[in-house]
Enzyme design. Structure first.
Site, PDB file in Angstrom:
ATOM      1  N   CYS A  75       0.801  -1.225   0.000  1.00 50.42           N
ATOM      2  CA  CYS A  75       0.000   0.000   0.000  1.00 50.42           C
ATOM      3  C   CYS A  75       0.831   1.272   0.000  1.00 50.42           C
ATOM      4  O   CYS A  75       0.292   2.357  -0.139  1.00 50.42           O
ATOM      5  CB  CYS A  75      -0.916   0.008   1.223  1.00 50.42           C
ATOM      6  SG  CYS A  75      -0.017   0.052   2.796  1.00 50.42           S
ATOM      7  N   GLU A 114      -6.975  -6.241   0.096  1.00 51.43           N
ATOM      8  CA  GLU A 114      -6.997  -5.225   1.159  1.00 51.43           C
ATOM      9  C   GLU A 114      -5.946  -4.166   0.869  1.00 51.43           C
ATOM     10  O   GLU A 114      -4.861  -4.476   0.385  1.00 51.43           O
ATOM     11  CB  GLU A 114      -6.729  -5.912   2.503  1.00 51.43           C
ATOM     12  CG  GLU A 114      -6.784  -5.000   3.725  1.00 51.43           C
ATOM     13  CD  GLU A 114      -5.413  -4.492   4.177  1.00 51.43           C
ATOM     14  OE1 GLU A 114      -5.366  -3.818   5.215  1.00 51.43           O
ATOM     15  OE2 GLU A 114      -4.404  -4.749   3.477  1.00 51.43           O
ATOM     16  N   ARG A 158      -8.542   1.729  12.446  1.00 51.16           N
ATOM     17  CA  ARG A 158      -7.758   1.384  11.246  1.00 51.16           C
ATOM     18  C   ARG A 158      -8.731   1.219  10.088  1.00 51.16           C
ATOM     19  O   ARG A 158      -9.464   0.230  10.010  1.00 51.16           O
ATOM     20  CB  ARG A 158      -6.973   0.091  11.487  1.00 51.16           C
ATOM     21  CG  ARG A 158      -5.981  -0.264  10.386  1.00 51.16           C
ATOM     22  CD  ARG A 158      -5.286  -1.586  10.689  1.00 51.16           C
ATOM     23  NE  ARG A 158      -4.176  -1.865   9.785  1.00 51.16           N
ATOM     24  CZ  ARG A 158      -2.927  -1.451   9.978  1.00 51.16           C
ATOM     25  NH1 ARG A 158      -2.633  -0.744  11.060  1.00 51.16           N
ATOM     26  NH2 ARG A 158      -1.975  -1.742   9.112  1.00 51.16           N
ATOM     27  N   ARG A 160      -9.507   0.573   6.220  1.00 47.33           N
ATOM     28  CA  ARG A 160      -8.893  -0.058   5.059  1.00 47.33           C
ATOM     29  C   ARG A 160      -9.959  -0.385   4.017  1.00 47.33           C
ATOM     30  O   ARG A 160     -11.091  -0.749   4.364  1.00 47.33           O
ATOM     31  CB  ARG A 160      -8.157  -1.350   5.460  1.00 47.33           C
ATOM     32  CG  ARG A 160      -6.911  -1.116   6.321  1.00 47.33           C
ATOM     33  CD  ARG A 160      -5.832  -0.398   5.548  1.00 47.33           C
ATOM     34  NE  ARG A 160      -4.580  -0.229   6.264  1.00 47.33           N
ATOM     35  CZ  ARG A 160      -4.256   0.831   6.994  1.00 47.33           C
ATOM     36  NH1 ARG A 160      -5.143   1.818   7.141  1.00 47.33           N
ATOM     37  NH2 ARG A 160      -3.087   0.920   7.581  1.00 47.33           N
TER      38      ARG A 160
END
Length: 319
Positions: A75, A114, A158, A160
């Site tokens: 990412c 993800e 978090r 995502r």
């Protein structure tokens, strides 16, 4: 197909957080790939296999047949923290296309990917549209949603993006948030070695900038880019490249290795076999396991429902 047992591959496997999620719903890993050798050490200690290396050098034909492709593809190229080079980042951004070539060659029934939330906004949304269009052109019905680990039992904020795809026209809905989550008292260790405590100067500096000096303990504070120190009753997102003092518990100490794994929802049986700095990096690069478990459950339920609808339709035709 009986979806109570299925085969998956674990690409960009890290330390195996996505694997844990899909094993919890009956999945069996038949192939894993990870570039970082330190992450491979942790993965091997916990799963008994050393992942294959650089996915760009692996021919899709050499990968065993499988039902679901899983990948937390790198990412950094899309992260709001980084330079946001996206697909122009030749070493990381283009790794999505290795996922695409494997999907086209192996034609699995489903996939789950993800990435950071900022993937949806990168280059004014163009990057995300390119990714979705490539997945759809590979023959998949695609669903995507930003999920927050706080909503699925984790003591961590978090966010995502989760991208789910099915080879058939499977109806899928993302899991609803759960009603409770672990607190800091659930994850913090009671006896902590002095080596985790910061120097007096660091502590005083943090407390001087703390937005709410009377915030109830326990808390985890983080220091933002502007230097503000904000306390929360949960952790903000663990980051692989952050400074050692990015997150502090009660502005006194760094989280232990076990606490970082707990923040990501890993079980206490998960083995730690690398030094502190490396496990901190690995946790920052990993996933919130409870989120993946929730998505995995929904995917398998959706696939089972689709199979059942096919059987019902066939019976009606036969009748």
């Amino acid at each position: 197909m009986d979806w109570s047992s299925f085969k998956f591959i674990d690409l960009f496997a890290g330390i195996g957080g996505i694997r844990l999620g899909f094993e919890s719903v009956g999945g069996h890993c038949v192939f894993s790939s990870e570039f970082d050798e330190d992450a491979c050490k942790t993965y091997e200690a916990n799963f008994g296999e050393h992942p294959s290396g650089d996915i760009t050098k692996i021919d899709a034909k050499d990968i065993p047949d499988f039902d679901i492709l899983l990948g937390g593809f790198p990412c950094q190229a899309f992260s709001i923290i980084g330079k946001q080079l996206g697909f122009s980042d030749e070493t990381r951004g283009t790794l999505f296309f290795d996922i695409e070539r494997i999907l086209r060659e192996k034609q699995p029934k489903a996939f789950m990917l993800e990435n950071v939330r900022n993937l949806t906004a990168h280059d004014k949304g163009k990057t995300f549209k390119v990714i979705l269009s490539h997945l759809e052109s590979a023959g998949y019905t695609v669903y995507a949603k930003v999920l927050n680990a706080l909503d699925y039992g984790c003591c961590q904020k978090r966010e995502r993006i989760i991208i789910v795809g099915f080879k058939d026209n499977v109806f899928f809905s993302f899991p609803s948030p759960c009603t409770s989550r672990k607190s800091l008292n659930d994850i913090l260790e009671t006896e902590v070695d002095e080596k985790y405590y910061v120097r007096k100067e660091i502590r005083e500096s943090r407390l001087a900038r703390l937005k709410d000096p009377n915030y109830p303990k326990p808390y985890i504070s983080h220091e933002n880019v502007g230097g503000s120190v904000t306390p929360h009753p949960y952790s903000c997102a663990l980051r692989a490249g952050a400074s050692a003092n990015y997150l502090l518990i009660n502005d006194e100490r760094r989280p232990t290795e076990r606490e970082m794994l707990r923040i990501q929802g890993f079980p206490d049986t998960f083995k730690i076999v690398v030094p502190y700095g490396k496990i901190r990096h690995q946790c920052g690069n990993s996933v919130a396991v409870p989120v993946i478990k929730a998505v995995a459950r929904q995917m398998i339920e959706a696939l089972k429902a689709f199979e059942n609808s096919k059987k019902t339709a066939w019976k009606n035709i036969s009748a």
